[in-house]
Structures are given as C-alpha cells and as structure tokens.
Design a protein around this motif. Structure first.
Motif, PDB file in Angstrom:
ATOM      1  N   THR A  27      16.271  -2.862 -23.746  1.00 36.38           N
ATOM      2  CA  THR A  27      15.478  -3.843 -23.655  1.00 36.38           C
ATOM      3  C   THR A  27      15.481  -4.595 -24.975  1.00 36.38           C
ATOM      4  O   THR A  27      15.363  -3.872 -26.060  1.00 36.38           O
ATOM      5  CB  THR A  27      14.152  -3.682 -22.942  1.00 36.38           C
ATOM      6  OG1 THR A  27      13.446  -2.554 -23.777  1.00 36.38           O
ATOM      7  CG2 THR A  27      14.003  -3.192 -21.651  1.00 36.38           C
ATOM      8  N   ASP A  28      15.346  -5.843 -25.046  1.00 36.06           N
ATOM      9  CA  ASP A  28      15.268  -6.586 -26.358  1.00 36.06           C
ATOM     10  C   ASP A  28      13.727  -6.456 -26.666  1.00 36.06           C
ATOM     11  O   ASP A  28      12.762  -6.176 -26.106  1.00 36.06           O
ATOM     12  CB  ASP A  28      15.945  -7.955 -26.443  1.00 36.06           C
ATOM     13  CG  ASP A  28      15.159  -8.836 -25.364  1.00 36.06           C
ATOM     14  OD1 ASP A  28      13.948  -8.616 -24.949  1.00 36.06           O
ATOM     15  OD2 ASP A  28      15.669 -10.042 -25.096  1.00 36.06           O
ATOM     16  N   GLY A  31      11.271  -7.791 -24.343  1.00 33.01           N
ATOM     17  CA  GLY A  31      11.074  -6.842 -22.814  1.00 33.01           C
ATOM     18  C   GLY A  31      12.262  -7.121 -21.924  1.00 33.01           C
ATOM     19  O   GLY A  31      12.330  -6.570 -20.833  1.00 33.01           O
ATOM     20  N   ARG A  32      13.179  -7.926 -22.275  1.00 29.50           N
ATOM     21  CA  ARG A  32      14.018  -8.333 -21.436  1.00 29.50           C
ATOM     22  C   ARG A  32      15.251  -7.348 -21.347  1.00 29.50           C
ATOM     23  O   ARG A  32      15.804  -6.851 -22.565  1.00 29.50           O
ATOM     24  CB  ARG A  32      14.748  -9.699 -21.876  1.00 29.50           C
ATOM     25  CG  ARG A  32      13.886 -10.925 -21.646  1.00 29.50           C
ATOM     26  CD  ARG A  32      14.625 -12.107 -21.727  1.00 29.50           C
ATOM     27  NE  ARG A  32      15.098 -12.173 -23.131  1.00 29.50           N
ATOM     28  CZ  ARG A  32      14.729 -13.104 -24.084  1.00 29.50           C
ATOM     29  NH1 ARG A  32      14.093 -14.262 -23.651  1.00 29.50           N
ATOM     30  NH2 ARG A  32      15.398 -12.989 -25.333  1.00 29.50           N
ATOM     31  N   TYR A  33      15.660  -6.921 -20.139  1.00 35.52           N
ATOM     32  CA  TYR A  33      16.653  -6.004 -19.729  1.00 35.52           C
ATOM     33  C   TYR A  33      17.936  -6.363 -20.423  1.00 35.52           C
ATOM     34  O   TYR A  33      18.564  -7.564 -20.225  1.00 35.52           O
ATOM     35  CB  TYR A  33      16.762  -5.607 -18.542  1.00 35.52           C
ATOM     36  CG  TYR A  33      18.006  -4.690 -18.155  1.00 35.52           C
ATOM     37  CD1 TYR A  33      17.570  -3.150 -18.353  1.00 35.52           C
ATOM     38  CD2 TYR A  33      19.116  -4.767 -17.463  1.00 35.52           C
ATOM     39  CE1 TYR A  33      18.580  -2.455 -17.886  1.00 35.52           C
ATOM     40  CE2 TYR A  33      20.098  -4.005 -17.357  1.00 35.52           C
ATOM     41  CZ  TYR A  33      19.884  -2.705 -17.376  1.00 35.52           C
ATOM     42  OH  TYR A  33      20.808  -1.622 -17.244  1.00 35.52           O
ATOM     43  N   THR A  34      18.640  -5.456 -21.097  1.00 37.21           N
ATOM     44  CA  THR A  34      19.995  -5.870 -21.691  1.00 37.21           C
ATOM     45  C   THR A  34      21.006  -4.865 -21.484  1.00 37.21           C
ATOM     46  O   THR A  34      22.026  -4.891 -21.897  1.00 37.21           O
ATOM     47  CB  THR A  34      19.693  -5.774 -23.414  1.00 37.21           C
ATOM     48  OG1 THR A  34      19.457  -4.836 -23.872  1.00 37.21           O
ATOM     49  CG2 THR A  34      19.184  -7.065 -23.576  1.00 37.21           C
TER      50      THR A  34
END
Length: 99
Positions: A27-28, A31-34
């Motif tokens: 996650t960045d 909190g976004r999934y990467t």
C-alpha cells in the motif's frame, strides 16, 4: 510459477525494516493498494497459458503462497464440482446427451 516466486522473493528482499506486514509494502502512504491485480494473479496461475486458471492451477498457486494443504477442503469441493463428482446422482458428470 518461477517468475512469481522470484517476484515474491525480490519483494521480500526490499521490505523496509519499518514495515510491519506485507500489506504495508503493498500500500502507498495514502493506504491505496499497489500490489498485483486480480488479472496479474490469474496470469500467474495460468501455467499452461490457455487463457484461464483451472482448479488445479488455483490450488498450486495458493499452496505456493500459503503452504501445502492450504484451504484443502474448499479446494477439494471446488475440484469435485468441476469434475461433476460433487453430486451423488447417477447423471452427475454427464456432459453430453445421447439418444
């Protein structure tokens, strides 16, 4: 599978010392999934490169990630339903009708 294993090992080698979990790495800062997409995972599972991941390929992929026997009860039922052996009726598994 070797590519996936290499990617996983490479990723594990680059985990920052402060990262508590693999999710922290995937996650960045917002909190976004990467991490890998569903499509990327399916391509990784599709070892015979026929365009889809069958039950045995899904099992192999999950066992590689989580260990032998991972969710074996669920995967056994999944494979049985695909083979037509999950139902005890005499017509289970019949794929063609004949006269």
């Amino acid at each position: 599978m070797a590519v996936l294993l290499g990617l996983t090992l490479g990723l594990m080698a680059t985990i920052p010392a402060h990262a508590a979990t693999i999710l922290d790495v995937l996650t960045d800062i917002e909190g976004r999934y990467t991490g890998p997409t569903v499509e990327e995972n399916v391509v990784s599972m599709d070892t015979d490169k026929n365009g889809f991941a069958d039950a045995s390929e899904v099992r192999a992929f999950l066992e590689l990630k989580h260990g032998k026997g991972y969710e074996s009860e669920v995967l056994d039922r999944f494979e049985a339903s695909l083979k037509g052996t999950s139902c005890g009726t005499p017509f289970a598994g019949v794929t063609q009708l004949t006269n």
